[in-house]
Write an enzyme that holds these catalytic residues in place. Structure first.
Site, PDB file in Angstrom:
ATOM      1  N   ASP A 120      20.093  24.253  43.152  1.00  0.00           N
ATOM      2  CA  ASP A 120      20.170  24.310  44.607  1.00  0.00           C
ATOM      3  C   ASP A 120      20.405  25.606  45.265  1.00  0.00           C
ATOM      4  O   ASP A 120      21.111  26.399  44.792  1.00  0.00           O
ATOM      5  CB  ASP A 120      21.172  23.492  44.971  1.00  0.00           C
ATOM      6  N   GLU A 175      15.151  25.605  43.274  1.00  0.00           N
ATOM      7  CA  GLU A 175      14.893  25.466  44.795  1.00  0.00           C
ATOM      8  C   GLU A 175      14.969  26.811  45.530  1.00  0.00           C
ATOM      9  O   GLU A 175      15.849  27.213  45.691  1.00  0.00           O
ATOM     10  CB  GLU A 175      15.869  24.373  45.438  1.00  0.00           C
TER      11      GLU A 175
END
Length: 480
Positions: A120, A175
């Protein structure tokens, strides 16, 4: 998502307090291991959302100020605080920080046997300004300027190298909103070592189109560019929406399409209004074109497969700490009296299409038509030919479809079937092959004529390609 322990439910699991504890909200560590084992028995891979870009700033139940200093694992002073996330930022130049984070990767790989990891917020890891209020233009000088955090980049290389050494079949996903080059090159090639990156611009594009434009005014050329705008051989995960689009008061794609009518006219016995008809048709088209063009893999965010009507809103001060929208209504899909079942049937069909014809990961892709006035998109992907008509009301008879294949074509799937809430306007086409005309069209050597109803899409295969596959395997159960 939200596996690592987090105290603040409204952080969606991204303000981690204890990196080596799984969230007790969902059960014990042993129960998580049992879940993963059961998934493996079913042939499923389990991919974990791992948050190594920042940590909770909590002191009493986190490891901020663990030894009385603010620089044990983090940068000290202002440099160690994320101004938008209200969280602590790791110092990737510290050996102790690297040991901590790398052992965390190994822990979930070796102890829990997760098959993959979605890292993330790595934009925050890669840049000294963490991407805050910065719009990347794609100029390569932006990526490798003084703003590039070499220590953060090296950490990602080490993490990928370690995970792929522990499990050569592991899947790692990045990401990143910046478009950093080399993310999906192996470490040995000088890259960062990820297998995939998220195609984040696609979901934003869909929300922009639904929010700001009538579908009659959609720029199809720009849409196709957004879907396909990625570096050659850099694998992407495409998706229509995720929690980034459907939390905290924003709208899901279904909400943008159906609005308040989803509460009154999604019953099979209710009138089919213009809004419902449009929404059902576009929801199918949006998903299939993203499925086919958006990447080499596809992500279905929970509920997107059947058009879940509401956003996800975790308890927070803005809603009085309510749990009312902190869930998904899975029963809507199973209720045979509601129209959500038709959207779910379409999702089953899309996935089965790739199971049989394996087109998503195919390196071959050719877009032969983007017609703004006709609102038509035609492209070849793998061994299949896709035809989309986004026009609000125009259907076309004998529409010329260019193709590279020189044998008759057959429809294998179309969104106008009854089981997908269609009108059966293409049913005749499933029973026979469309003859090929040996004349070039749209830069393809051959073409054929096709009836293309408004707001529909269909998938065809040439006779020469059909011989490679067992069409009897293209069967799937649908909710009647």
């Amino acid at each position: 998502m939200a596996i690592m322990h987090h105290a603040n439910y409204a952080s969606f699991g991204y303000h981690v307090n204890n990196f080596f504890a799984v969230s007790s909200r969902f059960g014990t560590p042993e129960e998580l291991m049992y879940l993963i084992d059961k998934a493996h028995e079913l042939g499923l891979f389990m991919i974990m959302d791992i948050v190594h870009s920042h940590a909770s700033s909590n002191v009493d139940d986190g490891f901020n100020l663990w030894d009385g200093t603010d620089y044990l694992y983090f940068h000290g002073g202002k440099m160690g605080h994320h101004s938008l996330w209200d969280s602590r930022l790791f110092n990737y130049s510290s050996y102790e920080t690297l040991r901590f984070l790398l052992s965390n990767c190994a822990y979930y790989s070796e102890k829990f046997h997760f098959d993959g990891f979605r890292f993330d917020g790595i934009t925050s890891i890669l840049y000294r300004n963490h991407g805050i209020r910065y719009s990347f233009s794609g100029d390569y000088r932006e990526y490798f300027s003084d703003n590039f955090d070499e220590d953060g980049g090296v950490y990602l290389m080490l993490a990928n190298k370690l995970l792929h050494t522990i499990n050569p079949d592991v899947i790692t996903i990045a990401e990143d909103v910046s478009g950093m080059p080399g993310l999906c090159l192996t470490v040995d090639q000088g890259g960062f070592g990820f297998d995939y990156r998220l195609n984040m611009s696609v979901s934003d594009k869909w929300i922009q189109l639904l929010k700001e434009y009538k579908d009659e005014d959609w720029n199809l050329g720009n849409l196709v560019f957004t879907l396909t705008n990625r570096r050659y051989n850099e694998k992407h995960v495409g998706y229509c929406e995720s929690h980034d689009q459907s939390i905290v008061g924003d709208k899901t794609i279904a909400m943008w399409l159906f609005d308040k009518e989803m509460y009154w006219n999604m019953s099979c016995g209710s009138p089919e209004t213009i809004i419902i008809s449009r929404g059902m048709a576009l929801h199918k088209l949006i998903r299939l074109i993203t499925f086919a063009l958006g990447g080499e893999a596809y992500l279905c965010f929970m509920g997107n497969e059947f058009g879940h009507p509401e956003w996800v809103d975790f308890p927070r001060p803005g809603n009085g700490f309510s749990y009312a929208l902190c869930r998904r209504r899975w029963d809507l899909c199973d209720n045979k009296g509601l129209r959500y079942k038709y959207l779910y049937n379409w999702d089953v069909a899309m996935n089965k299409l790739d199971d049989v014809f394996n087109f998503i990961s195919s390196p071959f892709q050719y877009i032969s038509l983007k017609h703004e006035d006709d609102k038509m998109i035609v492209f070849e992907k793998g061994d299949l030919l896709f035809v989309f008509n986004f026009h609000s009301h125009k259907s076309y008879e004998n529409y010329k479809i260019g193709t590279q294949w020189g044998t008759p074509h057959k429809i294998v799937l179309d969104s106008d079937e009854l089981r997908f809430f269609g009108k059966r306007r293409l049913e005749y086409g499933h029973g026979h092959f469309f003859p090929i005309i040996r004349e070039g069209w749209n830069n393809r050597p051959n073409h054929f004529n096709l009836y293309v109803p408004s707001r529909t899409c269909m998938v065809l295969i040439a006779e020469e390609n059909l011989k490679k596959y067992d069409l009897s395997k293209f069967t799937f159960e649908t909710i009647e």
